[in-house]
Design an enzyme around this catalytic site. Structure first.
Site, PDB file in Angstrom:
ATOM      1  N   HIS A  72     -10.906  -5.892   9.380  1.00  0.00           N
ATOM      2  CA  HIS A  72     -11.620  -5.641   8.132  1.00  0.00           C
ATOM      3  C   HIS A  72     -12.916  -4.864   8.352  1.00  0.00           C
ATOM      4  CE1 HIS A  72      -9.043  -9.096   7.181  1.00  0.00           C
ATOM      5  NE2 HIS A  72      -9.142  -8.766   5.910  1.00  0.00           N
TER       6      HIS A  72
ATOM      7  N   GLU B 243       0.815  -1.213   0.000  1.00  0.00           N
ATOM      8  CA  GLU B 243       0.000   0.000   0.000  1.00  0.00           C
ATOM      9  C   GLU B 243       0.850   1.265   0.000  1.00  0.00           C
ATOM     10  OE1 GLU B 243      -2.617  -3.284   1.366  1.00  0.00           O
ATOM     11  OE2 GLU B 243      -0.578  -2.628   1.870  1.00  0.00           O
TER      12      GLU B 243
END
Length: 684
Positions: free
Chosen positions: A491, A424
Site C-alpha cells: 500500500h 481492476e
C-alpha cells in the site's frame, strides 16, 4: 494372413460405422421458419464471401504476400449469422476468425487487404496487423493479442448504451481458450451485476491452440458457466446459419427491451491450425473427417438446392461475382505503394493532439488540503462534463477509502458515481469501452499498488489505442500512492516509473493542492489516458489557498519553486517537500523545480536551470535504479554536458520493497541524504 485381413476390414467397418453414427446424430437440420427465398440467398452470399476471401488469402500467405493468417474455415456461420442479426449501428467486437463480421458490415475489401499487407489505406497505418483494429464507421472494435480484455471493453460500450438509453446491444466474441482467463470471469460478473445489454458469444471450436477443451474447463459446456453469474445462457449449433441467425435475432430483440447479459455458446470446430504456421496435426483424423461433413457452407448449399432455391447457374454466378470483387480489390491494394513514414510522424501519432486552452481561475480562494483540492477538482469536472463517469471500489455511499468522492452519489446519482466489484482489470477495460462510446471516465484505484491487477489493459489497450487506430482512451486513473504512512509493501509504492516507460500514457504527480486541482481538471479534459498520482502522506498534511471555481494547468510544465545560482534540485511528489524542508533549514542558493508532470516532461525548464547553475541533484521517493531520476540524469548528460561543473547526483530509496515498521521505512526512504549531497555539490 486371412485372419489378419478379416481383422483389418473389421476395424475399417467399425471405424466407418462410428463415423456414420456421429454424422447421423450431428446432422444439420435447417428450419427456414419465415425466411423468404431472397433472405435465404442473401445469407448464402454472405456465408460464401468470407470463405472465398480466405481461400485466396491462404494462397497469398504461401506466396509471402501477407504475414499471418488465422483461419475461420468451418466457423463462418457464426460470424455471418450473428452480425446479420444485429443492427448496423450496434457495436460488435470480433476475434481473429470472424472475417464474416467485417464482410457483413460491407467494409471495402481493398481496405481489409491493405490492412493485412501493412499499407497506408488500411486501418492502422501499418502499425498493427490482422484484425487488431477498430472502426467507428462500421461499429467494429477489434481485439488485441491479449484476448480477454475484449470482454471488459464490451461492458463499457454497453454501459454507455444504457446511459444513453438507446436500446442497443453490444456483442463480443471469445474463443473457448480465452474463457480460462480471469478477464472472462471478471467481465461476466460485472455485466451481470450491472445488468449490461451484452451478448457474450463464445466459439467453442474444440481447441485453444493445441490444448483441447477438456483440458481448458471441467464443466460439460461453456454455457454452464452462466449459471454462476446469474445470467441466462444458450447453446447453438455454430455450423447452422439459420439457427445462429434466428436465435441471436430473437435474443437481441429481447435484450434491447429488457437489458441484461446473455452467454451464448456456439458449438463448432476449427478446421485448420490456430494460425497457419502451427498446423493441426494434433487433431485426431476422424474428428477432422466428422467436422468436414458438417461444413456450414456445403450443408447450407445442399439445403438450398433441395429447396429449389439455389440453382447451379445461380451458385456459379454468385461465386463469380465475389471472386471478381476480390480480384479487383486485391489489384487496388497491391497497386498501393509500401508504407513509409518519418520519426516525427510516428511520434506525433502516439497521442491525440489536444488544443489546450488554459482556463484561469477567479480571485475567490479557500484554504484546502491536497485531498480536498482533488475532491473539488473532480466535483467541478463532473459539473463541466455531463458525460463524465466516475468508477471505483467503495466510491459511492462510502465516499472512497480516502473520502475523495464523499457526497458525490447524492449530487450526481448512481449512473455517474459507480461502485465496482473488486476487479481492476475489467473496470479499466470498461472505461476504455466508455471512451469508445463517447464518455469520459475517472477510475479510482484504492491504492496505486493495485494497478498490477489491471496492468494489461493500461499498457496494451489504453497506451496503444490512439497509435494503433486513432481511438482516444479518454480516461484518468487516480493513483493514491506513496510511503510515509507505515502501510507496508502493498500500500506504499510510488510506481510511476512503470508507466513513464510506456509511450501513449501521460503521468501527472502534483505536490500541492493548487496544482492538484488544476492538473486533475486538465487531465480529465485531455482525451489521452492519464495516470494521476496522489501522495497519501500529503493528503491531509499540506494546506494551500486554492481558487473555488474551475481552472486548468497545462500538462508538461514544471514549476520553479525557488530561484538560485549555485545548484539545481529537481523533485516531484513528496520529495518536493523533503527538499523544501532542507532548504528552509539551511538556506542554500538553488533552483528548486517541481516537475508536476512526468510524462510529458518539461525538459526546457530543466535544461535552462542546469545551464545556469552547472550542478544538479535529482530527488525521488521511488527506488533509484530504473527510475525517473535516471532518465533525467541521462537527458542532462546528453544535452547539457558542457555546462556541468560537477557529477549529477541522484537520491532515491534503497533497493528493497517498502517495509512496514517506521524505523525501517525511514531507512528505506533516504531523504536524510539530501543535505549531504547538496553540500558535496556546493563544495565541488
Amino acid at each position: 494372413m486371412f485372419y489378419d485381413k478379416v481383422f483389418f476390414l473389421g476395424k475399417i467397418l467399425l471405424h466407418l460405422s462410428i463415423i456414420y453414427f456421429m454424422i447421423a446424430s450431428n446432422k444439420i437440420i435447417y428450419d427456414r421458419n419465415n425466411y423468404s427465398d431472397k433472405e435465404l440467398i442473401s445469407l448464402y452470399k454472405k456465408l460464401v464471401k468470407p470463405r472465398l476471401i480466405e481461400e485466396k488469402m491462404l494462397i497469398l500467405l504461401r506466396q509471402g504476400k501477407i504475414s499471418k493468417w488465422f483461419s475461420g474455415i468451418g466457423q463462418e456461420a457464426i460470424a455471418v449469422g450473428v452480425c446479420n442479426a444485429l443492427s448496423t449501428d450496434e457495436y460488435i467486437l470480433p476475434m481473429h476468425r470472424n472475417l464474416g463480421i467485417f464482410t457483413s458490415r460491407n467494409i471495402p475489401l481493398h481496405k481489409l487487404f491493405a490492412q493485412w499487407q501493412g499499407k497506408k489505406s488500411g486501418f492502422t497505418n501499418g502499425r498493427d496487423r490482422s484484425f487488431h483494429f477498430g472502426s467507428q464507421e462500421f461499429k467494429i472494435i477489434g481485439m488485441i493479442s491479449h484476448l480477454g480484455p475484449q470482454l471488459g471493453v464490451a461492458n463499457g460500450i454497453a454501459l454507455g448504451n444504457l446511459l444513453k438509453n438507446n436500446n442497443q446491444v453490444t456483442t463480443v466474441f471469445s474463443g473457448d481458450g480465452a474463457t480460462s482467463e480471469g478477464d472472462f470471469h471478471e467481465a461476466l460478473n460485472v455485466a451481470a451485476v450491472w445488468n449490461l445489454p451484452v451478448l457474450f458469444c463464445v466459439e467453442n471450436n474444440g481447441y485453444g491452440l493445441s490444448t483441447p477443451s477438456s483440458e481448458q474447463f471441467k464443466c460439460k459446456n461453456i454455457a454452464d458457466k452462466g449459471v454462476g453469474y446469474g445470467m441466462e445462457s444458450y447453446i447453438i449449433d455454430g455450423n447452422n446459419i439459420l439457427e445462429v441467425h434466428s436465435k441471436v435475432l430473437e435474443i437481441a430483440q429481447s435484450v434491447r427491451v429488457n437489458p441484461r447479459p446473455v452467454l451464448i455458446e456456439f458449438k463448432t470446430f476449427r478446421m485448420r491450425g490456430h494460425e497457419e504456421a502451427s498446423g493441426n496435426k494434433y487433431v485426431p483424423h476422424n474428428i477432422l473427417e466428422l467436422w468436414a461433413l458438417k461444413d456450414p457452407i456445403e450443408n447450407y448449399q445442399n439445403f438450398l438446392r433441395k429447396e429449389n432455391i439455389l440453382s447451379e447457374e445461380l451458385e456459379v454466378l454468385i461465386k463469380e461475382e465475389i471472386v471478381h470483387e476480390i480480384n479487383e480489390h486485391l489489384r487496388i491494394a497491391f497497386a498501393e505503394e509500401e508504407i513509409s513514414s518519418t520519426t516525427e510522424n510516428e511520434i506525433a501519432g502516439v497521442y491525440k493532439h489536444i488544443h489546450f486552452i488554459e482556463k484561469k481561475p477567479n480571485q475567490n480562494t479557500t484554504e484546502a488540503r491536497l485531498v480536498d483540492a482533488i475532491s473539488n477538482g473532480l466535483d467541478k469536472s463532473l459539473e463541466v462534463f455531463d458525460n463524465l463517469i466516475v468508477m471505483g471500489q467503495d466510491i459511492a455511499e462510502y465516499g472512497g477509502v480516502f473520502k475523495v468522492t464523499e457526497g458525490f452519489l447524492k449530487k450526481y446519482g448512481k449512473d455517474r458515481i459507480r461502485n465496482t466489484p473488486i476487479c481492476e482489470s475489467s473496470i479499466i477495460e470498461a472505461a476504455y469501452g466508455l471512451s469508445i462510446n463517447g464518455f469520459k471516465s475517472v477510475v479510482e484505484l484504492q491504492f496505486s499498488d493495485f494497478i498490477t491487477s489491471g496492468f494489461n489493459p493500461v499498457i496494451n489497450l489504453l497506451a496503444k489505442s490512439f497509435y494503433r487506430w486513432n481511438q482516444p482512451a479518454d480516461i484518468v486513473l487516480r493513483m493514491p500512492c506513496g510511503a510515509g504512512v507505515g502501510a507496508g509493501p502493498f500500500h506504499s509504492q510510488t510506481n510511476e516509473a512503470w508507466f513513464t516507460k510506456t509511450p501513449g500514457l501521460k503521468v501527472v504527480y502534483p505536490a500541492f493542492p493548487y496544482d492538484a486541482k488544476g492538473l486533475l481538471a486538465t487531465s480529465i479534459e485531455d482525451e489521452n489516458p492519464v495516470l494521476f498520482f496522489e501522495h497519501k502522506a500529503l493528503y491531509r498534511s499540506i494546506y494551500q489557498e486554492i481558487p473555488e471555481d474551475y481552472y486548468t494547468i497545462p500538462l508538461g510544465k514544471a514549476k520553479l519553486l525557488n530561484e538560485g545560482m549555485d545548484l539545481t534540485i529537481i523533485a516531484y511528489g513528496l520529495a518536493v517537500h523533503w527538499v523544501l524542508d532542507e532548504f528552509k533549514k539551511h538556506q542554500f542558493s538553488a533552483d528548486i523545480i517541481d516537475l508536476r508532470t512526468l510524462q510529458p516532461l518539461d525538459v526546457a525548464t530543466i535544461y535552462k536551470s542546469v545551464k545556469k547553475t552547472g550542478k544538479v541533484l535529482i530527488v525521488q521517493e521511488d527506488t533509484l535504479f530504473g527510475g525517473i531520476a535516471s532518465d533525467i540524469s541521462a537527458l542532462i548528460s546528453e544535452n547539457c554536458f558542457e555546462y556541468l561543473d560537477a557529477p549529477i547526483k541522484r537520491i532515491g530509496s534503497i533497493e528493497t520493497p517498502i517495509p512496514f515498521a517506521k524505523n525501517l521505512e525511514n531507512l528505506y526512504l533516504q531523504n536524510d541524504m539530501i543535505i549531504k549531497e547538496v553540500n558535496i555539490l556546493l563544495k565541488y
